[in-house]
Enzyme design. Structure first.
Site, PDB file in Angstrom:
ATOM      1  N   LYS A 139      34.996  45.973  42.791  1.00 40.98           N
ATOM      2  CA  LYS A 139      34.381  47.296  42.686  1.00 40.98           C
ATOM      3  C   LYS A 139      35.414  48.335  42.251  1.00 40.98           C
ATOM      4  O   LYS A 139      35.198  49.096  41.291  1.00 40.98           O
ATOM      5  CB  LYS A 139      33.757  47.708  44.018  1.00 40.98           C
ATOM      6  CG  LYS A 139      33.225  49.149  44.038  1.00 40.98           C
ATOM      7  CD  LYS A 139      32.637  49.504  45.389  1.00 40.98           C
ATOM      8  CE  LYS A 139      33.689  49.584  46.480  1.00 40.98           C
ATOM      9  NZ  LYS A 139      34.621  50.743  46.267  1.00 40.98           N
ATOM     10  N   LYS A 152      62.632  32.410  46.809  1.00 45.02           N
ATOM     11  CA  LYS A 152      63.093  33.749  46.410  1.00 45.02           C
ATOM     12  C   LYS A 152      62.537  34.118  45.031  1.00 45.02           C
ATOM     13  O   LYS A 152      62.124  35.263  44.795  1.00 45.02           O
ATOM     14  CB  LYS A 152      64.619  33.779  46.379  1.00 45.02           C
ATOM     15  CG  LYS A 152      65.245  35.069  45.820  1.00 45.02           C
ATOM     16  CD  LYS A 152      64.970  36.270  46.686  1.00 45.02           C
ATOM     17  CE  LYS A 152      65.562  37.558  46.092  1.00 45.02           C
ATOM     18  NZ  LYS A 152      67.023  37.584  46.085  1.00 45.02           N
TER      19      LYS A 152
END
Length: 299
Positions: A252, A176
């Site tokens: 990119k 968790k």
């Protein structure tokens, strides 16, 4: 051996998360007993046929599996080991499941104390928020041994859409915390993206609509969490071309976003860190654009 569907279930803590989770147990064949400090929280359950306990000890005396959804470590300790707590009456073989997000050390410590009485304490935090609780679609991550997990799995499926056996006690909480690390880092990244969009004169509420729409399609960050290791990939690994492609697209777009930030005078520290670390995090190493950007920044 008692069949899983015959075990009696208790639920402590009927707040925003606990109430909708417990509500889905009202038809549980083995029966449901509830406990909350607020009578108004208990009343809808008793009206629907559940039993109510006056305190944790009374609840434990009649329940085989007990779910606990309270505020914090201190409240969990008090419910389990405090005066009139669950351990004062819990029978050997009882399973206490803590759904609160607490320290993994607290879970391990309390499990050891419970084991001395023949009681299993398991950490079983949930993910999915109040909306998931209302829909019965939560994910629950269970830290337990095999026997204890077998006892809780069927009751948990009444309110969870995904039940994961994370490992021994403490593992549910650790999973968790890792999940929430991603969650809240992504909030910070969202804020950074909003700053860039706002500086560019864009409607950031429209950006939010795009993010929610496309994450629902692609799965967001979870879409790349498919490997069973974070180790670097060999070039001949089947995953390598897939994740190398993801790296190329990411580098990119990150480069373009950072260039836009430079022109607008917006600092993007998470974007800069992401460009530097993306390829390594994906296991394929930095690509050409990341290396070029690093050389430019260090020049």
């Amino acid at each position: 051996m008692t069949a899983p569907s015959d075990v009696s279930v208790g639920y402590i803590g009927l707040g925003n998360m606990g109430a909708p989770m417990a509500e889905r147990l009202l038809e549980w064949p083995g029966g449901l007993t509830v406990l909350d400090t607020r009578p108004e929280a208990v009343e809808p359950f008793t009206a629907a046929g559940a039993a109510a306990a006056a305190n944790a000890a009374e609840l434990a005396a009649g329940c085989d599996v007990i779910s606990v959804t309270v505020l914090d470590d201190a409240q969990v300790r008090d419910v389990v080991t405090g005066p009139g707590g669950l351990l004062t009456t819990a029978r050997p073989g009882t399973v206490i499941a803590v759904h609160s997000t607490i320290s993994d050390a607290t879970a391990v410590d309390l499990a050891a104390v419970c084991a001395e009485r023949g009681v299993d304490l398991v950490d079983a935090p949930v993910s999915g928020g109040a909306a998931g609780a209302r829909k019965g679609t939560l994910a629950v991550m269970v830290g337990a041994d095999e026997a204890a997990f077998a006892k809780v799995r069927e009751p948990f499926t009444t309110w969870a859409g995904l039940v994961i056996h994370a490992g021994p006690v403490g593992s549910g909480t650790r999973m968790k915390l890792a999940r929430n690390l991603l969650h809240f880092i992504s909030f910070n990244a969202a804020a950074e993206a909003q700053r860039l969009a706002e500086a560019a004169g864009l409607d950031i509420t429209a950006l939010g609509k795009v993010v929610r729409h496309t994450d629902a399609i692609t799965g967001g960050a979870g879409a790349i969490m498919l490997r069973d290791t974070t180790a670097a990939l060999a070039p001949d690994d089947p995953w390598f071309p897939i994740l190398a492609h993801a790296r190329s697209l990411g580098e990119k777009d990150l480069t373009l976003a950072l260039e836009l930030g430079d022109r607008l005078g917006v600092e993007l520290p998470l974007g800069t860190q992401a460009l530097a670390d993306l390829g390594t995090g994906l296991g394929v190493g930095p690509g050409e654009l990341a290396q070029q950007y690093s050389m430019k920044e260090n020049a």
